[in-house]
Design a protein around this motif. Sequence first.
Motif, mmCIF file in Angstrom:
data_model
loop_
_atom_site.group_PDB
_atom_site.id
_atom_site.type_symbol
_atom_site.label_atom_id
_atom_site.label_comp_id
_atom_site.label_asym_id
_atom_site.label_seq_id
_atom_site.Cartn_x
_atom_site.Cartn_y
_atom_site.Cartn_z
ATOM 1 N N THR A 179 0.863 -1.197 0.000
ATOM 2 C CA THR A 179 0.000 0.000 0.000
ATOM 3 C C THR A 179 0.894 1.240 0.000
ATOM 4 O OG1 THR A 179 -0.145 -0.070 2.408
ATOM 5 C CG2 THR A 179 -1.910 -1.136 1.213
ATOM 6 N N VAL A 180 2.130 1.080 0.490
ATOM 7 C CA VAL A 180 3.080 2.205 0.487
ATOM 8 C C VAL A 180 3.784 2.291 -0.877
ATOM 9 C CG1 VAL A 180 5.065 3.210 1.684
ATOM 10 C CG2 VAL A 180 3.476 1.775 2.946
ATOM 11 N N GLU A 181 4.089 1.111 -1.459
ATOM 12 C CA GLU A 181 4.762 1.106 -2.771
ATOM 13 C C GLU A 181 3.988 0.190 -3.740
ATOM 14 O OE1 GLU A 181 9.001 0.592 -2.793
ATOM 15 O OE2 GLU A 181 9.290 1.645 -0.889
ATOM 16 N N PRO A 182 2.798 0.639 -4.168
ATOM 17 C CA PRO A 182 1.951 -0.233 -4.993
ATOM 18 C C PRO A 182 2.542 -0.548 -6.360
ATOM 19 C CG PRO A 182 0.992 1.970 -4.808
ATOM 20 C CD PRO A 182 2.157 1.936 -3.880
ATOM 21 N N GLN A 183 3.588 0.153 -6.741
ATOM 22 C CA GLN A 183 4.163 -0.091 -8.077
ATOM 23 C C GLN A 183 4.735 -1.505 -8.214
ATOM 24 O OE1 GLN A 183 5.334 2.005 -5.793
ATOM 25 N NE2 GLN A 183 7.575 2.279 -5.838
ATOM 26 N N HIS A 184 4.962 -2.196 -7.080
ATOM 27 C CA HIS A 184 5.529 -3.550 -7.162
ATOM 28 C C HIS A 184 4.456 -4.632 -7.313
ATOM 29 C CE1 HIS A 184 9.360 -1.812 -6.092
ATOM 30 N NE2 HIS A 184 8.849 -1.304 -4.989
ATOM 31 N N ILE A 185 3.174 -4.258 -7.167
ATOM 32 C CA ILE A 185 2.111 -5.286 -7.184
ATOM 33 C C ILE A 185 2.106 -6.098 -8.493
ATOM 34 C CG2 ILE A 185 -0.409 -5.634 -7.156
ATOM 35 C CD1 ILE A 185 -0.566 -3.477 -5.016
ATOM 36 N N PRO A 186 2.193 -5.461 -9.691
ATOM 37 C CA PRO A 186 2.125 -6.268 -10.929
ATOM 38 C C PRO A 186 3.185 -7.368 -10.986
ATOM 39 C CG PRO A 186 1.953 -3.929 -11.436
ATOM 40 C CD PRO A 186 2.241 -4.019 -9.974
ATOM 41 N N ASN A 187 4.427 -7.028 -10.573
ATOM 42 C CA ASN A 187 5.492 -8.040 -10.629
ATOM 43 C C ASN A 187 5.207 -9.212 -9.697
ATOM 44 O OD1 ASN A 187 6.945 -6.720 -12.523
ATOM 45 N ND2 ASN A 187 8.241 -5.601 -11.066
ATOM 46 N N VAL A 188 4.689 -8.887 -8.497
ATOM 47 C CA VAL A 188 4.402 -9.961 -7.538
ATOM 48 C C VAL A 188 3.233 -10.803 -8.056
ATOM 49 C CG1 VAL A 188 3.649 -10.456 -5.188
ATOM 50 C CG2 VAL A 188 5.372 -8.683 -5.590
ATOM 51 N N LEU A 189 2.233 -10.156 -8.646
ATOM 52 C CA LEU A 189 1.102 -10.909 -9.218
ATOM 53 C C LEU A 189 1.603 -11.870 -10.292
ATOM 54 C CD1 LEU A 189 -1.724 -8.232 -9.524
ATOM 55 C CD2 LEU A 189 -1.816 -10.314 -8.168
#
Length: 966
Positions: free
Chosen positions: A515-525
């Motif tokens: 929630t602090v660095e949402p830019q990493h969500i796509p890679n983790v998904l």
Amino acid sequence: IMDEQALLGLNANADASYRQRASAYFEQLKQSQDAWQVCAEALAKGIYSDDHVKFFCFQVLEHQIKFRYAVLSAAQHQLIRETLVKWLQSQLINAQPEKVFIRNKAAQVFALMFVTEYLTKWPKFFFDILTVVGLNPRGLDLYLRMLMAIDEEVVDRDIAHTPEETRRNTLIKDTMREQCIPNLVESWFQILQTYQHTNSELTCQCLEVVGAYVSWIDLSLIANDRFVNMLLGHMSVEVLREEACDCLFEIVNKGMDPVDKTKLVESLCQVLQSAGFFNIEQEEDVDFLAKFSKLVNGMGQSLIVSWTKLVKTGDIKNAQDTLQALEAKFPLMLQLLIHEDDDISSNIVGFCYDYLHILKQLPLLTDQQKASVEAIMLAVMKKLTYDDEYNFENEGEDEAMFVEYRKQLKLLLDRLAQVSPELLLEAVRRVFNTTMQSWQGTPFMEVEVAIRLLYMLGEALPASHGAHFSGDVAKASALQDMMRTLVTCGVSEYQHTSVTLEFFETVVRYDKFFTVEPQHIPNVLMAFLDHRGLRHSSPKVRSRVSYLFSRYVKSLNKHMNAFIEDILNRMQDLLELSPPENGFQALLTSDDQLFIFEAAGVLIVNSEYPAERKQVLMKNLLTPLMEKFKILLEKLLMEQENEERQAALADCLNHAVGFASRTSKAFSNKQTVKQCGCSEVYRECLQTFVPVLSCPVQKEVLRGGVRTFLHRMIICLEEEVLPFIPTASEHMLKDCEAKDLQEFIPLINQITAKFKAQVSPFLQQVFMPLVQAIFEVLARPAEENDQTAAMEKQMLRRSYFAFIQTIASCGMNEVMGNQGAENIERVLFTIIQGAVDFPDPVAQKTCFVILSKLVELWATGGKDGLVGFVDFIYKHIVPACFLAPMKPTFDLSDAQTVLALSECALTLKMIHLKRGPEFIQYLQQEYLPSLQVAPEIIQEFCQVLQQTDSKVFKNYVKVFFQRARL
């Protein structure tokens, strides 16, 4: 003479009729006045050589001493004593020693005789035994076994004793201390001295006895030069050293004054150290080192207990000395903690943990103490690491033990965090960053432990509601840096299951990071959805990742809006219902798929799409399930012969229903099915699934799944579910068992409580068919000792009463009122029966709740009342309130029963509220006198009943029935 035929049945291989005869003979000898004496004679004279017969004779004697001693004559007591002594004498001269199981049984019988007679008729017990055995090794073996059996009877704290036995045991110990303990200790010393070099088994037995008795005898008898020097000698003898170590452990563990304890431990340490036992790197015997580690742990923990007591009493000087003594053991403790053998390490963890607890209490740590903390930290990090032998694909006992050991280390890590959170954070950060910089060339165990440490920080460093990334800036930025490194350094590609799993566990553990660095969500998904996660080659990884994926999506779906459809497309093949064809190996099991369906539901429902789009997506998700379901149901109906195939098809159908149920978990009060435009697709599901209820085969599986789905739909679809309920109920009430009904009733209760008057017509229609189905099942005969059937009936009875209670408490009296006088009467009588006749307090409580409610609804006569109900109150409800608590099975000391009694009292209060003085008059003049209650008690009862406070009456009723049952 003994019954030889019966004795043949003692052999384990004897046939049933002989065994039965032996068992009957045993009972006969146990209970007889004097027939048991043949067993005594057989033992004294050594008549039988068969081991089973000897054991049998000892069992018969044991019974006489344990249960019939008081009725035996003095001559018979004398006979038992003489028998035992003669048997013991014969053991010294027999060609062969007895088998161990006979020696143990004999020792138990001697011990029983000892506790029964030592204080009265046989004060010279030990003198007599030692006179017989002398230094004969066979005799001493039995003497030592007797001492252990006596310890079990008199001292062992793990065995529950009655207050009477506890008093007797205390007296025995006091008397032994006064009269014979010095002689016993002397005998032990003689045994050790005589046999330490020639009979290791006897020496070990003797050491075990010393260890057992040292906790309650005068320590100076054992903790003296001659004993300790001998024990030290044993510590260097391979076959004795483990037992000697245990013996020293018991000496160190003895409760005593803190200053004396410190002196004892210190003197023992000096002796051990000068004998070279602290140089553990030269020691190769790991079994001995595990015992030694336990001994050092005992010494350390003893010193810590002393320190705590001294600090409490304000004895600062001695506390300081004890702390110094403690810290002198630190290098040794560390060596044992870091030892490559986990058993050795595990045995010292307690000392380590308690030492950190002391450091936590100190206001300031010295540099030396800080260094100690850091040393423990590095040791824990090293020991958390898997070794090469760990089998990840087929985990056995060794692996399970390592998992347990890791839990111990985790506790140490948590304690370290309490002593010095900054140090721990810094140490983990150092290890983590170094490892992640070069993960490609690092062994898997080091990569796994680096990520595991990051994971463990989450629990070691407390944060409210997982808010690790706000508040304390230093901590937040350190954790944030490590998380950023974790998801960007590419370690998710590491080719080892342990690393893969640790990666996903940690990502979900710190979901707030995203929630602090949402830019990493796509890679983790992507990692979740490709060969690293849900498509990993290991089924174990796929399974765990399915669950973690659903948690990740639930937590972060607000940040996934931009790629919902992409995720759904990528998951498409994982959402297919696997057909029950043989040989087809799906990526995920049906249990794993539940999580994927739930995640899909959450993504759709919580998306920012308009309702029309959500409806389309939900249809795309559920329509393939329904189509597959119809095809499979047709196949099942055609499958007449093969039961295994039927079961496989039914399972598959059930999975389809389960998946649809699971998607509905995504809805909430903020996002209802209606608001998301999804009512129609769930109604279609109902139309598809409900027909399976009439399937003649595999009913239990299929009905279970649909029932769960209906429960979900009552919550989600609200009144739109109602048209489906009558058909579903009709199918479910056909040819059903107790369990079916018991599971169907909660569904009806849920509908009744939720929709009340709306479903009144349906309930009036289903009420009697349901009740009759219940009566019919309860009336079926069952085997007398079939526990399962009895339990199912009891549970069904409870469910039935819960059903009536739901209807009564939802104010739907018309449902029952419109069933015709005969039917109502029948139902009412079952409630009276449930309140009085069945010894099941849970059901009785429900029945009184129902009676109280019906009195409230119907007792006033008038238009709402039920014709003849007032009469029913006086003829049946009032007597039930007095008969039930008077039953011997109504246990007033049982908490559930007391709750039933409370409801019974409230029923009487309700009758008084509705009928007033008329009820009081009935009790005073008719009912209570007919029970032969004394006039003054009647007066008292009616007075308390008329008070406004129902709590006072509840308490009074309990006392009233306690008195009445005396």
